[in-house]
Design a protein around this motif. Structure first.
Motif, PDB file in Angstrom:
ATOM      1  N   PRO A 265      10.151 -44.486  16.311  1.00  0.00           N
ATOM      2  CA  PRO A 265       8.786 -44.399  16.890  1.00  0.00           C
ATOM      3  C   PRO A 265       7.831 -45.096  15.822  1.00  0.00           C
ATOM      4  N   GLY A 266       7.441 -46.294  16.237  1.00  0.00           N
ATOM      5  CA  GLY A 266       6.551 -47.154  15.313  1.00  0.00           C
ATOM      6  C   GLY A 266       5.487 -46.315  14.800  1.00  0.00           C
ATOM      7  N   GLY A 267       5.350 -46.315  13.451  1.00  0.00           N
ATOM      8  CA  GLY A 267       3.983 -45.400  12.800  1.00  0.00           C
ATOM      9  C   GLY A 267       4.637 -44.350  12.519  1.00  0.00           C
ATOM     10  N   MET A 268       5.958 -43.848  12.661  1.00  0.00           N
ATOM     11  CA  MET A 268       6.410 -42.553  12.272  1.00  0.00           C
ATOM     12  C   MET A 268       5.919 -41.947  11.226  1.00  0.00           C
ATOM     13  N   LEU A 269       6.003 -42.818   9.938  1.00  0.00           N
ATOM     14  CA  LEU A 269       5.295 -42.123   8.808  1.00  0.00           C
ATOM     15  C   LEU A 269       3.824 -42.805   8.553  1.00  0.00           C
ATOM     16  N   THR A 270       3.662 -44.153   8.769  1.00  0.00           N
ATOM     17  CA  THR A 270       2.230 -44.643   8.413  1.00  0.00           C
ATOM     18  C   THR A 270       1.117 -43.932   9.489  1.00  0.00           C
ATOM     19  N   ASN A 271       1.499 -43.577  10.557  1.00  0.00           N
ATOM     20  CA  ASN A 271       0.608 -42.827  11.349  1.00  0.00           C
ATOM     21  C   ASN A 271       1.217 -41.529  11.890  1.00  0.00           C
ATOM     22  N   PHE A 272       1.422 -40.808  10.923  1.00  0.00           N
ATOM     23  CA  PHE A 272       2.109 -39.427  11.041  1.00  0.00           C
ATOM     24  C   PHE A 272       1.254 -38.495  11.949  1.00  0.00           C
ATOM     25  N   VAL A 273      -0.109 -38.582  11.662  1.00  0.00           N
ATOM     26  CA  VAL A 273      -1.022 -37.559  12.346  1.00  0.00           C
ATOM     27  C   VAL A 273      -0.902 -38.028  13.958  1.00  0.00           C
ATOM     28  N   THR A 274      -0.532 -39.085  14.496  1.00  0.00           N
ATOM     29  CA  THR A 274      -0.452 -38.989  15.929  1.00  0.00           C
ATOM     30  C   THR A 274       0.850 -38.671  16.228  1.00  0.00           C
ATOM     31  N   ILE A 275       1.783 -38.803  15.344  1.00  0.00           N
ATOM     32  CA  ILE A 275       3.352 -38.410  15.763  1.00  0.00           C
ATOM     33  C   ILE A 275       3.112 -36.793  15.872  1.00  0.00           C
ATOM     34  N   ARG A 276       2.497 -36.297  14.942  1.00  0.00           N
ATOM     35  CA  ARG A 276       2.437 -34.769  14.749  1.00  0.00           C
ATOM     36  C   ARG A 276       1.713 -34.112  16.195  1.00  0.00           C
ATOM     37  N   LYS A 277       0.760 -35.135  16.701  1.00  0.00           N
ATOM     38  CA  LYS A 277       0.119 -34.772  17.836  1.00  0.00           C
ATOM     39  C   LYS A 277       1.030 -34.648  18.986  1.00  0.00           C
ATOM     40  N   ALA A 278       1.985 -35.499  19.160  1.00  0.00           N
ATOM     41  CA  ALA A 278       3.148 -35.633  20.305  1.00  0.00           C
ATOM     42  C   ALA A 278       3.917 -34.373  20.164  1.00  0.00           C
ATOM     43  N   VAL A 279       4.079 -33.900  18.854  1.00  0.00           N
ATOM     44  CA  VAL A 279       5.057 -32.886  18.606  1.00  0.00           C
ATOM     45  C   VAL A 279       4.424 -31.770  19.103  1.00  0.00           C
ATOM     46  N   LYS A 280       2.943 -31.642  18.880  1.00  0.00           N
ATOM     47  CA  LYS A 280       2.213 -30.462  19.419  1.00  0.00           C
ATOM     48  C   LYS A 280       1.954 -30.395  20.784  1.00  0.00           C
ATOM     49  N   LYS A 281       1.994 -31.675  21.360  1.00  0.00           N
ATOM     50  CA  LYS A 281       1.954 -31.687  22.926  1.00  0.00           C
ATOM     51  C   LYS A 281       3.236 -31.043  23.378  1.00  0.00           C
ATOM     52  N   MET A 282       4.311 -31.180  22.678  1.00  0.00           N
ATOM     53  CA  MET A 282       5.493 -30.705  23.322  1.00  0.00           C
ATOM     54  C   MET A 282       5.565 -28.991  23.027  1.00  0.00           C
ATOM     55  N   ALA A 283       5.204 -28.642  21.990  1.00  0.00           N
ATOM     56  CA  ALA A 283       4.865 -27.242  21.915  1.00  0.00           C
ATOM     57  C   ALA A 283       4.072 -26.479  22.852  1.00  0.00           C
ATOM     58  N   SER A 284       3.063 -27.433  23.249  1.00  0.00           N
ATOM     59  CA  SER A 284       1.927 -26.906  24.199  1.00  0.00           C
ATOM     60  C   SER A 284       2.520 -26.829  25.517  1.00  0.00           C
TER      61      SER A 284
END
Length: 265
Positions: free
Chosen positions: A97-116
């Motif tokens: 996923p592009g930005g997996m490291l450099t845009n980690f905050v956005t990736i974390r949001k997607a992971v949180k979406k999964m949890a929700s």
């Protein structure tokens, strides 16, 4: 850590490089010879480099940081999922996923979406949605799981990156370089080792070779995790002893006080 035997590396075909015309001249120090138009990797150098990389990976694991494994090529996917998952480390085996490291905050949001979404299913909110909405949510959950499921426990940037085939995973390499995250990698004769902090010169195409290297790597990470566990248990044991000692001292003091009070009365 698994002992690295040159004989075992040879049997796993770790020494087979690419066609000589496809080589990267920067790999010259790790090449032993050319045979039938193919470069042969010097396994003694591979063995030394594995030991160096494993010592560093073990330290990172012992410090409590995660090591993110990256391998999206077909012959490496299942091996990486098995070996990284076995030592509880995150991994990417689908598209990076592009930005997996450099845009980690956005990736974390997607992971949180999964949890929700998971919470919605548990508390019954999901059942109150229309059939169409439920289908959409399920599709979204499946897509997120496929791409990010294996990194759902990664709450902060990894302490290191382990890559199989740096040419294929060049975007991941670039992102890690930008953030100064140490890169460990299996590097074949067609790649530039200067992009990597810990080079393991090896055949990154054959599943047997990938399996061999990753088994050794996973074993050293397991050692680091066990060391961390032992240290924590030791600390907990010490603090429990201190607590017991404190309680004893308090009990003795309380007894003395009670005796003194009685005498005064």
């Amino acid at each position: 850590m698994e002992k690295v035997e040159v004989k075992d590396l040879l049997e796993a075909g770790v020494h087979f490089g690419h066609l000589t015309r496809k080589w990267d001249p920067n790999m010259a120090p790790y090449i032993y010879m050319e045979r039938n138009g193919i470069h042969i990797i010097n396994l003694y150098k591979t063995s030394a480099k594995i030991n160096e990389a494993c010592a560093a990976l073990s330290k990172i694991a012992a410090s409590g940081k995660k090591i993110l494994f990256v391998a999206t090529k077909k012959q490496a996917k299942d091996i990486v999922a098995e070996k990284a998952g076995g030592v509880n480390q995150p991994y990417i085996t689908e598209r990076w996923p592009g930005g997996m490291l450099t845009n980690f905050v956005t990736i974390r949001k997607a992971v949180k979406k999964m949890a929700s979404i998971d919470r919605m299913k548990q508390d019954g909110t999901f059942n109150s949605l229309s059939k169409k909405e439920r289908l959409q949510v399920d599709r979204q959950r499946a897509k997120l799981e496929k791409n990010l499921g294996s990194i759902s426990d990664m709450t902060r940037l990894p302490g290191a990156l382990f890559v199989v085939d740096i040419k294929r995973e060049h975007i991941a390499i670039k992102e890690a370089q930008k953030l100064n995250i140490p890169i460990f990698a299996m590097v074949d004769t067609n790649s530039d080792p200067r992009q990597v902090d810990y080079v393991i010169p090896s055949n990154d195409d054959a599943s047997k070779s990938i399996h061999k290297i990753l088994s050794i790597v996973a074993s050293s990470i397991a050692d680091g995790l066990n060391e961390r566990k032992a240290e924590r248990a030791d600390k907990e044991g010490k603090s429990a002893k201190v607590e017991t000692k404190t309680k004893k001292v308090e009990a003795v003091a309380a007894t003395k006080e009670a005796v003194t009070t009685q005498e005064e009365e």
